[in-house]
Design a protein around this motif. Sequence first.
Motif, short mmCIF file in Angstrom:
data_model
loop_
_atom_site.label_atom_id
_atom_site.label_comp_id
_atom_site.label_asym_id
_atom_site.label_seq_id
_atom_site.Cartn_x
_atom_site.Cartn_y
_atom_site.Cartn_z
N VAL A 11 26.62 6.84 -2.08
CA VAL A 11 28.00 6.95 -2.10
C VAL A 11 28.22 6.52 -3.53
O VAL A 11 28.19 5.14 -3.91
CB VAL A 11 28.69 6.11 -1.14
N ASP A 12 29.24 7.15 -4.27
CA ASP A 12 29.54 6.54 -5.82
C ASP A 12 30.51 7.63 -6.20
O ASP A 12 30.37 8.67 -6.31
CB ASP A 12 28.31 6.59 -6.64
N ASP A 13 31.54 7.04 -6.49
CA ASP A 13 32.78 7.59 -7.19
C ASP A 13 32.54 8.10 -8.58
O ASP A 13 33.29 8.94 -9.12
CB ASP A 13 34.05 6.93 -7.08
N ASP A 14 31.45 7.61 -9.40
CA ASP A 14 31.29 8.09 -10.95
C ASP A 14 30.28 9.47 -10.68
O ASP A 14 29.19 9.13 -10.44
CB ASP A 14 30.38 7.07 -11.48
N GLU A 15 31.01 10.53 -10.94
CA GLU A 15 30.31 11.71 -10.81
C GLU A 15 29.10 11.88 -11.59
O GLU A 15 27.90 12.40 -11.00
CB GLU A 15 31.34 12.89 -11.11
N ALA A 16 28.94 11.35 -12.66
CA ALA A 16 27.79 11.61 -13.68
C ALA A 16 26.85 10.41 -13.21
O ALA A 16 25.69 11.32 -12.93
CB ALA A 16 28.19 11.00 -15.20
N LEU A 17 27.05 9.24 -12.66
CA LEU A 17 26.01 8.56 -12.11
C LEU A 17 25.55 9.19 -10.96
O LEU A 17 24.11 8.98 -10.64
CB LEU A 17 26.46 7.10 -12.14
N ARG A 18 26.48 9.56 -10.11
CA ARG A 18 25.90 10.04 -8.80
C ARG A 18 25.03 11.11 -8.77
O ARG A 18 24.02 11.25 -8.00
CB ARG A 18 27.38 10.34 -8.00
N SER A 19 25.58 12.09 -9.75
CA SER A 19 24.39 13.37 -10.10
C SER A 19 23.36 12.83 -10.60
O SER A 19 22.23 13.47 -9.93
CB SER A 19 25.38 14.09 -10.89
N ALA A 20 23.38 11.83 -11.51
CA ALA A 20 21.97 11.53 -12.08
C ALA A 20 20.99 10.82 -11.21
O ALA A 20 19.79 11.20 -10.77
CB ALA A 20 22.26 10.61 -13.35
N VAL A 21 21.80 10.03 -10.20
CA VAL A 21 20.75 9.20 -9.27
C VAL A 21 20.25 10.26 -8.33
O VAL A 21 19.29 10.36 -7.86
CB VAL A 21 21.52 8.10 -8.63
N ALA A 22 21.25 11.10 -7.70
CA ALA A 22 20.83 11.98 -6.49
C ALA A 22 19.51 12.88 -7.03
O ALA A 22 18.56 13.11 -6.30
CB ALA A 22 22.02 12.89 -6.16
N GLN A 23 19.68 13.48 -8.17
CA GLN A 23 18.91 14.36 -8.83
C GLN A 23 17.32 13.62 -8.86
O GLN A 23 16.49 14.17 -8.53
CB GLN A 23 18.90 14.96 -10.27
N GLY A 24 17.53 12.54 -9.59
CA GLY A 24 16.21 11.55 -9.63
C GLY A 24 15.74 11.31 -8.19
O GLY A 24 14.36 11.41 -8.48
N LEU A 25 16.23 10.91 -7.41
CA LEU A 25 15.84 10.74 -5.96
C LEU A 25 15.22 12.14 -5.34
O LEU A 25 14.16 11.81 -4.73
CB LEU A 25 16.74 10.16 -4.98
N MET A 26 15.90 13.19 -5.37
CA MET A 26 15.24 14.20 -4.96
C MET A 26 14.14 14.96 -5.67
O MET A 26 13.08 15.20 -4.86
CB MET A 26 16.55 15.65 -4.99
N LEU A 27 14.08 14.39 -6.98
CA LEU A 27 12.82 14.91 -7.65
C LEU A 27 11.52 14.01 -7.06
O LEU A 27 10.32 14.65 -7.23
CB LEU A 27 12.99 14.65 -9.12
N ARG A 28 11.87 12.86 -6.73
CA ARG A 28 10.79 11.86 -5.95
C ARG A 28 10.71 12.17 -4.61
O ARG A 28 10.18 11.29 -4.07
CB ARG A 28 11.21 10.53 -6.40
N GLY A 29 11.33 13.13 -4.19
CA GLY A 29 10.70 13.56 -2.71
C GLY A 29 12.01 12.84 -1.45
O GLY A 29 11.60 12.98 -0.40
N PHE A 30 12.81 12.42 -1.95
CA PHE A 30 13.85 11.85 -0.96
C PHE A 30 14.99 13.20 -0.37
O PHE A 30 15.08 13.89 -1.33
CB PHE A 30 14.74 10.64 -1.58
N ASP A 31 15.39 13.00 0.78
CA ASP A 31 16.27 13.75 1.19
C ASP A 31 17.64 13.29 1.05
O ASP A 31 18.19 12.19 1.64
CB ASP A 31 15.90 14.25 2.57
N VAL A 32 18.45 13.73 -0.04
CA VAL A 32 19.66 12.94 -0.63
C VAL A 32 20.92 13.82 -0.02
O VAL A 32 21.22 14.89 -0.17
CB VAL A 32 19.69 12.80 -1.92
N SER A 33 21.85 13.09 0.49
CA SER A 33 23.25 13.24 0.50
C SER A 33 24.19 12.56 -0.14
O SER A 33 24.38 11.34 0.31
CB SER A 33 23.65 13.50 2.12
N ALA A 34 24.96 13.09 -1.16
CA ALA A 34 25.85 12.42 -2.14
C ALA A 34 27.20 12.75 -1.72
O ALA A 34 27.72 13.68 -1.24
CB ALA A 34 25.53 13.08 -3.21
N PHE A 35 28.04 11.55 -1.64
CA PHE A 35 29.53 11.41 -1.23
C PHE A 35 30.10 10.74 -2.55
O PHE A 35 29.59 9.77 -2.99
CB PHE A 35 29.80 10.67 0.08
#
Length: 449
Positions: A11-35
């Motif tokens: 959960v993060d209202d900063d779109e750029a940070l939210r997108s970067a963190v979500a992508q980094g976690l998914m690349l490391r194998g996590f199942d991410v749902s972003a809001f």
Amino acid sequence: MSATVNKVLLVDDDEALRSAVAQGLMLRGFDVSAFDNASAALKALSRDFGGVVVSDVRMPGMDGLALFERIQTIDPDIPVLLITGHGDVAMAVAALQDGAYDFVSKPFPMERLTAALSRALEKRGLVLDNRRLELAAQAVGGSPLLGDTPVIRRLRATVAQLADAEVDVLVQGETGVGKNLVAQALHRGGTRRARPMITVNCAALPEAVFESELFGAVSGAGGGRPGIGRIERADRGVLFLDEIDGLSPTMQAKLLRVVEAREIWPLGASEPRHLDLRIIAASQVDLAEAVRNGTFRADLYYRLNVVTLVVPPLRERREDVALLFGQFLAAAAARLRRPVPRLAAADRDHLLNHDWPGNVRELAHYAERLALGLSSAHGEEFRSVSGGLAEKTMRYEAMIIRETLAACGGDARRAMAILETPRKTFYDKLRRHGIEIDRYRSPKRPAHG
């Protein structure tokens, strides 16, 4: 046990940070749902949520701290990681004291976040597993044959169908699978439930007393008060011949008449006694194969083999391990008047990865040890040993022998076969380590009902 707990709700209202963190976690194998807001994230949460929440602290509307408080009302055991700016560290520390799992300060390396997430996910997995075990421990069923796998459901249905049928049943399965439970279920569900089920452990009965113990004897010159044997005690009830494969050829021949004619001839009696019996026999080996090998009488086998039930080993129903373990752990804790212990990571790994060669009996013994506070997952005792290589080796050897005996229910021959150890060497090691084999044997059942 549970499926892999790998979900991250970001959960993060900063779109750029939210997108970067979500992508980094998914690349490391996590199942991410972003809001992008807390209210939307809350709709995706429930008490059964299999994951971790990562939230920025400063957001419009509901901020990260308010979100954390709302999550606490849903399930206080859902781990919450907070993303903080430099000025929010004091608030994050206060949230930790209130139950938040961890926080990371911006800017943060992805490795710092993923390490915290891995620890939090492991904790969440343990919480959910313990809840499943508690639910399993509360499960109440009419049958002692617990489990939800297709193979055990089919066995339960067959037992229920056969319970009222006045037919003999042969139960086959490895040591410790619960053949006695099948016999109990047949007895309890049948028309003879008001009469006793008399159990005879054929393998433990010495040949010298076989006839007097089973058939009884007329005592005294000229005929006195008869001594009633175990078989006659089962009259109008059920006779359970456990480990029938352990009978010698001589004892098999003597038992054949009982199975064939439903009569016994007590020692010293002038005439036979006719009995009304339902016979259930249990064997650790395939009796058809034993007949082919010449170690079991064909006529006795065919008399017993009206219906054959095969009880599956635990390795063929691994999905039932959690339910069975929960039942055993709760029962052991109640018997010992102790609270049901929480399951540690090492114990969960042991439940998941162990092959359980001793089947349900070994699992029950393992639950008993945990109820006593003795975590016995492989390697725990060994890692805690101080001293040199010789001392560590001795302690590890003793641990393996004890584990094997527990798995085999104290069956020395089976333990020697598993350990591939000669008889003399095996007993020398028992003496050297001070291991009392009788402690691992199941208590003998009473001779009469």
